[in-house]
Design a protein around this motif. Structure first.
Motif, PDB file in Angstrom:
ATOM      1  N   CYS A 187     -74.409  61.411  74.719  1.00  0.00           N
ATOM      2  CA  CYS A 187     -75.047  60.913  73.494  1.00  0.00           C
ATOM      3  C   CYS A 187     -74.720  61.832  72.319  1.00  0.00           C
ATOM      4  CB  CYS A 187     -76.565  60.835  73.700  1.00  0.00           C
ATOM      5  SG  CYS A 187     -77.474  60.282  72.231  1.00  0.00           S
ATOM      6  N   VAL A 188     -74.312  61.215  71.194  1.00  0.00           N
ATOM      7  CA  VAL A 188     -73.992  61.989  69.994  1.00  0.00           C
ATOM      8  C   VAL A 188     -75.020  61.745  68.892  1.00  0.00           C
ATOM      9  CG1 VAL A 188     -71.532  62.094  70.477  1.00  0.00           C
ATOM     10  CG2 VAL A 188     -72.440  60.166  69.160  1.00  0.00           C
ATOM     11  N   GLY A 189     -76.094  61.019  69.239  1.00  0.00           N
ATOM     12  CA  GLY A 189     -77.167  60.795  68.258  1.00  0.00           C
ATOM     13  C   GLY A 189     -76.778  59.902  67.103  1.00  0.00           C
TER      14      GLY A 189
ATOM     15  N   THR B 295     -84.344  67.476  66.677  1.00  0.00           N
ATOM     16  CA  THR B 295     -84.184  68.818  67.245  1.00  0.00           C
ATOM     17  C   THR B 295     -82.975  68.890  68.169  1.00  0.00           C
ATOM     18  OG1 THR B 295     -86.575  69.159  67.121  1.00  0.00           O
ATOM     19  CG2 THR B 295     -85.321  70.632  68.570  1.00  0.00           C
ATOM     20  N   THR B 296     -82.830  67.852  68.989  1.00  0.00           N
ATOM     21  CA  THR B 296     -81.715  67.835  69.942  1.00  0.00           C
ATOM     22  C   THR B 296     -80.519  67.040  69.429  1.00  0.00           C
ATOM     23  OG1 THR B 296     -82.628  65.866  71.034  1.00  0.00           O
ATOM     24  CG2 THR B 296     -83.326  68.031  71.871  1.00  0.00           C
ATOM     25  N   ASP B 297     -80.707  66.299  68.327  1.00  0.00           N
ATOM     26  CA  ASP B 297     -79.673  65.422  67.779  1.00  0.00           C
ATOM     27  C   ASP B 297     -79.248  64.372  68.812  1.00  0.00           C
ATOM     28  OD1 ASP B 297     -77.924  64.400  65.895  1.00  0.00           O
ATOM     29  OD2 ASP B 297     -76.283  65.721  66.478  1.00  0.00           O
ATOM     30  N   LYS B 298     -80.263  63.828  69.519  1.00  0.00           N
ATOM     31  CA  LYS B 298     -80.008  62.814  70.544  1.00  0.00           C
ATOM     32  C   LYS B 298     -80.987  61.656  70.369  1.00  0.00           C
ATOM     33  CE  LYS B 298     -77.237  65.654  72.921  1.00  0.00           C
ATOM     34  NZ  LYS B 298     -75.786  65.435  73.142  1.00  0.00           N
TER      35      LYS B 298
ATOM     36  N   GLY C 104     -89.152  60.789  69.233  1.00  0.00           N
ATOM     37  CA  GLY C 104     -88.160  61.441  70.073  1.00  0.00           C
ATOM     38  C   GLY C 104     -88.771  62.228  71.210  1.00  0.00           C
ATOM     39  N   ASN C 105     -90.078  62.504  71.116  1.00  0.00           N
ATOM     40  CA  ASN C 105     -90.781  63.236  72.172  1.00  0.00           C
ATOM     41  C   ASN C 105     -91.924  62.440  72.784  1.00  0.00           C
ATOM     42  OD1 ASN C 105     -89.407  65.800  72.294  1.00  0.00           O
ATOM     43  ND2 ASN C 105     -90.226  66.215  70.246  1.00  0.00           N
ATOM     44  N   THR C 106     -91.985  61.154  72.499  1.00  0.00           N
ATOM     45  CA  THR C 106     -93.010  60.281  73.085  1.00  0.00           C
ATOM     46  C   THR C 106     -92.341  58.989  73.515  1.00  0.00           C
ATOM     47  OG1 THR C 106     -94.748  61.214  71.681  1.00  0.00           O
ATOM     48  CG2 THR C 106     -95.186  59.076  72.672  1.00  0.00           C
TER      49      THR C 106
END
Length: 266
Positions: free
Chosen positions: A107-109, A127-130, A49-51
């Protein structure tokens, strides 16, 4: 629509310096993630989610020596993105230049896009639920700048431009490689209906961890093509069935009580 744009990844020029990975992190202001050595030089094991992009390492022993096959991985920016088709919130769209982008507010994940992607790219950020993925730096290219990864590439392995022109260059490059690399090929021209990210591969796609013929899962296809078009009717039929069951049960009960009453008084 203007000509679609993307970039060409010439894997024969990639030295796996991972400057593109760092540039992506920097531009998108993504936090670093701690990893550990697992026996591979691929220090970033997978997209997260962060890469949004990684360099995958593939090691083989061939002709008595070790050979490395490197492949940059990120969203392929499909010409006909299934993720956009299945998103229930319509949070995914295509820009005028062909980049497949997400609307973070919509986006609601639900991760439906991840399940549908034939390349298994979108990742969930708890973390962001996305859901997250590469945007092809749409905000940079809209201002005439290069995607951050392309700008950072020091070997010329990444080239941004019109897809048809990149495809022509890729085919020309393959023709030049075919003498030394008989399995050289272009990846992305037709896979999953074609993608805006194109690759020059020196060997078969499987050597780089790519699927030869990526497909959408049958469950997603069944939902989209068979169930979803009739879903409102199925809901209506289910509701009608429930109503019928409710009244028929009550009528039977009333009838039964009336019959029992007649028996007592008869």
């Amino acid at each position: 629509m203007a000509k679609t744009k993307g970039y060409l990844v010439d894997t024969t020029k990639c030295i796996a310096c991972r400057g593109c990975v760092v540039a992506c992190k920097q531009w998108n202001q993504l936090p670093a993630e701690q990893t550990r050595f697992t026996g591979s030089y691929q220090t970033v094991p997978d997209l997260t989610g962060n890469t949004f992009t990684i360099i995958s390492f593939h090691e083989y022993e061939e002709d008595g020596r070790i050979r490395w096959y490197f492949a940059k991985r990120q969203c392929m920016h499909c010409l006909e993105p299934v993720c956009m088709k299945v998103c229930p919130q319509k949070a995914i769209s295509i820009t005028d230049t062909g980049a497949v982008v997400r609307d973070n507010d919509k986006c609601v994940g639900c991760q439906y896009c991840a399940a549908a992607c034939p390349f298994h790219i979108p990742r969930y950020n708890p973390t962001t639920d996305k859901e997250t993925k590469c945007s092809l730096c749409a905000e940079r290219t809209a201002e005439g700048d290069l995607p951050a990864c392309v700008k950072a590439c020091i070997t010329g392995a990444l080239e941004y431009g019109n897809r048809d022109e990149l495809l022509a260059k890729a085919k020309e490059r393959v023709n030049n490689l075919i003498g030394d690399y008989p399995n050289a090929n272009v990846y992305g021209e037709t896979q999953a209906g074609g993608t805006n990210i194109l690759y020059v591969l020196a060997d078969v796609p499987g050597k780089y961890g790519f699927e030869e013929d990526p497909k959408v899962s049958t469950a997603i296809t069944a939902w989209q093509n068979v169930i979803k078009p009739y879903f409102p009717w199925l809901i209506a039929l289910t509701a009608a069935g429930s109503i019928f069951s409710f009244f028929s049960t009550r009528l039977l009960k009333v009838g039964k009580e009336a019959h029992e009453g007649e028996s007592l008084h008869g």
